[in-house]
Design a protein around this motif. Structure first.
Motif, PDB file in Angstrom:
ATOM      1  N   PRO A   1      -1.138   9.448  -6.696  1.00 28.92           N
ATOM      2  CA  PRO A   1      -1.829  10.478  -5.832  1.00 28.92           C
ATOM      3  C   PRO A   1      -3.333  10.020  -5.381  1.00 28.92           C
TER       4      PRO A   1
ATOM      5  N   LEU B   1       0.715  -1.213  -0.035  1.00 30.78           N
ATOM      6  CA  LEU B   1      -0.205   0.131   0.058  1.00 30.78           C
ATOM      7  C   LEU B   1       0.983   1.201  -0.149  1.00 30.78           C
ATOM      8  N   HIS B   2       1.985   1.268   0.743  1.00 32.02           N
ATOM      9  CA  HIS B   2       2.923   2.523   0.813  1.00 32.02           C
ATOM     10  C   HIS B   2       3.626   2.536  -0.706  1.00 32.02           C
TER      11      HIS B   2
ATOM     12  N   VAL C   1      -4.596   7.432  -4.694  1.00 32.24           N
ATOM     13  CA  VAL C   1      -4.713   6.481  -3.576  1.00 32.24           C
ATOM     14  C   VAL C   1      -4.263   7.353  -2.192  1.00 32.24           C
ATOM     15  N   ARG C   2      -3.359   8.172  -2.414  1.00 30.71           N
ATOM     16  CA  ARG C   2      -3.111   9.034  -1.153  1.00 30.71           C
ATOM     17  C   ARG C   2      -4.070   9.853  -0.712  1.00 30.71           C
ATOM     18  N   ASN C   3      -5.189  10.043  -1.515  1.00 29.78           N
ATOM     19  CA  ASN C   3      -6.378  10.962  -1.371  1.00 29.78           C
ATOM     20  C   ASN C   3      -7.757  10.224  -1.007  1.00 29.78           C
ATOM     21  N   ILE C   4      -7.475   8.908  -0.994  1.00 25.19           N
ATOM     22  CA  ILE C   4      -8.694   7.836  -0.366  1.00 25.19           C
ATOM     23  C   ILE C   4      -8.873   8.407   0.821  1.00 25.19           C
TER      24      ILE C   4
ATOM     25  N   ILE D   1       2.236   1.690  -3.347  1.00 25.42           N
ATOM     26  CA  ILE D   1       1.047   2.222  -4.405  1.00 25.42           C
ATOM     27  C   ILE D   1       0.919   3.786  -4.024  1.00 25.42           C
ATOM     28  N   ALA D   2       0.757   3.732  -3.016  1.00 23.86           N
ATOM     29  CA  ALA D   2       0.296   5.597  -2.488  1.00 23.86           C
ATOM     30  C   ALA D   2       1.444   6.385  -2.927  1.00 23.86           C
ATOM     31  N   LYS D   3       2.656   5.992  -3.126  1.00 26.99           N
ATOM     32  CA  LYS D   3       4.000   6.661  -3.490  1.00 26.99           C
ATOM     33  C   LYS D   3       3.734   7.112  -4.963  1.00 26.99           C
ATOM     34  N   LYS D   4       3.287   5.955  -5.673  1.00 27.41           N
ATOM     35  CA  LYS D   4       3.160   6.054  -7.144  1.00 27.41           C
ATOM     36  C   LYS D   4       1.918   6.907  -7.604  1.00 27.41           C
TER      37      LYS D   4
END
Length: 493
Positions: A147, A139-140, A149-152, A142-145
């Motif tokens: 945006p 998950l980390h 995902v980071r805003n979920i 994926i979130a780095k790649k």
């Protein structure tokens, strides 16, 4: 955060809490203590033969560390101590040759390990608990790649209390003959209880009508609303209705959930394990009334099809399927094992990476000493039992695959087209054998069980450039005859 959210489930998997484990099952602490004792009964020559002396030493140290963490958590049950257990179980899972090492522990009435399924049980606990750490890593990445995902945002799907109310019909009395009458004629005839009972447990079922009535009443009192159905109900009662593209729970959808999702036809779920649970029900909501009637007709039609197939002998007994699927966790390019400076390599190395147990495809890539450029694919063939292939692998050959039972080996050369190594090709021998035959291999030979690969692993190639891959009772011996200045990377998918 994952450990905190799943703390009760993790503790249950470790057999530290829960009614299921209170009396009948040993905890992870007891299991690891017994496994450590059992390793003392492994024959030293076996450890030398499989090059597992160092793995045994690490296993004992890591097991002791896990036991200490379990004791600390038992004294004060806080999330950071449970997180420490997960971290150490993850390290335990990444010990080289763990599965092979545990299978070397002898079992029997006179041994420390008396249960035949001891190793499978321990490996199952280790792998499932370490999965929480792996999930966090994925998950980390994926979130780095991405945006997006980071805003979920997490939104709890909560149904009104009336959705969980039990149906109450005092005058209702379950009747199997009434249900069979509702099915109507099948194959031109009306089936009765006697005929239906022949399809149930080879006709050994006693009093099917009583059994049907008893189970129906139990369902009405105890049935639960599965997660997928709660999600659909939550989406239905939103204003305006909210229908995401896909829904899923922590397990594959059961037969009834999958059938309902298909009938609902507004969302998708990835897979079903196909098992039919009797303790299943729909929520008691007005918005579900039409869906309920439509779904009942679907089930009636399916019952007709099942009886028709049973009568023709087209359906036999099947074992219960696995309820969960361990999905692959693909790693990013930044986490793949790689050689810092390929030009300086004077001895070969084997880099192995894996994602999950189960069916495996192993790709063998042979990069040159130059920076990666064009990716070329070599020749391949199908290996039947005891077949042997010897030849020069070149970038111009058409077929990339070597199939040996459950092992699918894909050979690929990476490098610039001007590389001398690519022009020359790689001389390589592949031979299929049985796992029992690996005892004849020289001491110190590199042998890797690809089933247990769950992350990137790098091993130094022996001086003779030979290594062995094993999976599900199949072994493939690969000998690199011209490998100086090269390395071999095996990627599992």
């Amino acid at each position: 955060m994952i450990v905190q959210m799943c703390s009760s489930r993790i503790a249950s998997r470790l057999r530290l809490t829960g009614k299921k484990w209170e009396d009948s099952k040993a905890s992870i602490k007891d299991i690891l203590q017994k496994a450590t004792e059992g390793t003392r009964q492994i024959l030293p020559q076996k450890l030398i033969q499989f090059n597992l002396e160092e793995s045994l030493s690490i296993f004992r140290a890591e097991s002791k560390s896990v036991i200490q963490s379990v004791n600390a958590w038992s004294n004060h049950r806080v999330s950071h101590r449970l997180n420490d257990i997960v971290e150490k179980m993850y390290r335990l899972n990444n010990i080289h040759g763990l599965q092979q090492l545990l299978h070397l522990i002898p079992s029997g009435p006179t041994k420390v390990i008396k249960e035949a399924a001891f190793t499978a049980t321990l490996l199952n606990i280790i792998r499932k608990v370490s999965r929480y750490k792996e999930a966090a890593q994925v998950l980390h990445r994926i979130a780095k790649k991405f945006p997006l995902v980071r805003n979920i945002e997490i939104q709890l799907a909560t149904l009104p209390q009336e959705a969980f109310d039990r149906p109450h019909h005092p005058t209702y009395s379950p009747s199997l003959p009434a249900v069979l009458s509702r099915l109507g004629k099948i194959n031109g005839k009306q089936y009765n209880i006697s005929q239906i009972s022949r399809f149930m447990k080879n006709g050994k079922t006693k009093n099917p009508n009583y059994q049907f009535s008893e189970q129906t009443n139990r369902i009405l009192q105890e049935a639960k609303i599965h997660a997928e159905i709660q999600l659909i109900a939550y989406c239905e009662i939103q204003s305006p209705p909210l229908f995401p593209r896909a829904i899923a729970s922590s397990k594959d959808a059961c037969f009834l959930c999958h059938a309902f999702i298909q009938n609902h036809d507004k969302m998708h779920t990835s897979r079903t394990h196909g098992r039919l649970y009797p303790g299943w029900r729909l929520p008691k909501l007005l918005s579900f009334t039409t869906l309920e009637h439509r779904f009942n007709e679907i089930l009636v039609d399916h019952a007709r099809q099942t009886i028709r197939a049973r009568d023709k002998g087209q359906m036999g007994a099947h074992p219960y399927p696995n309820e969960s699927t361990l999905l692959p966790m693909l790693v990013s390019a930044s986490t793949m094992s790689a050689v810092q400076d390929p030009v300086e390599i004077t001895t070969g190395a084997v880099s192995l990476s894996g994602v999950s147990p189960g069916s495996r495809t192993v790709e063998t890539a042979v990069p040159t000493a130059n920076p990666p450029g064009d990716s070329k694919v070599f020749s391949g063939c199908v290996l039947a039992p005891s077949d042997r292939l010897t030849g020069i692998i070149t970038p111009t050959a058409p077929s990339p695959f070597f199939l040996a039972g459950p092992l699918h080996i894909h050979l690929e050369m990476e490098g610039s087209s001007t590389s001398e190594s690519i022009t020359r090709g790689l001389s390589l021998s592949i031979e299929r054998t049985d796992v029992e035959q690996i005892i004849k291999f020289p001491t110190g030979s590199l042998m890797v069980d690809v089933v247990e690969l769950e992350r990137d692993m790098t091993y130094a190639l022996p001086a003779d450039g030979t290594f062995c891959l094993t999976a599900h009772g199949i072994a493939v011996r690969i000998e690199c005859k011209q490998w100086n200045g090269l390395y071999t990377s095996l990627r599992e998918r």
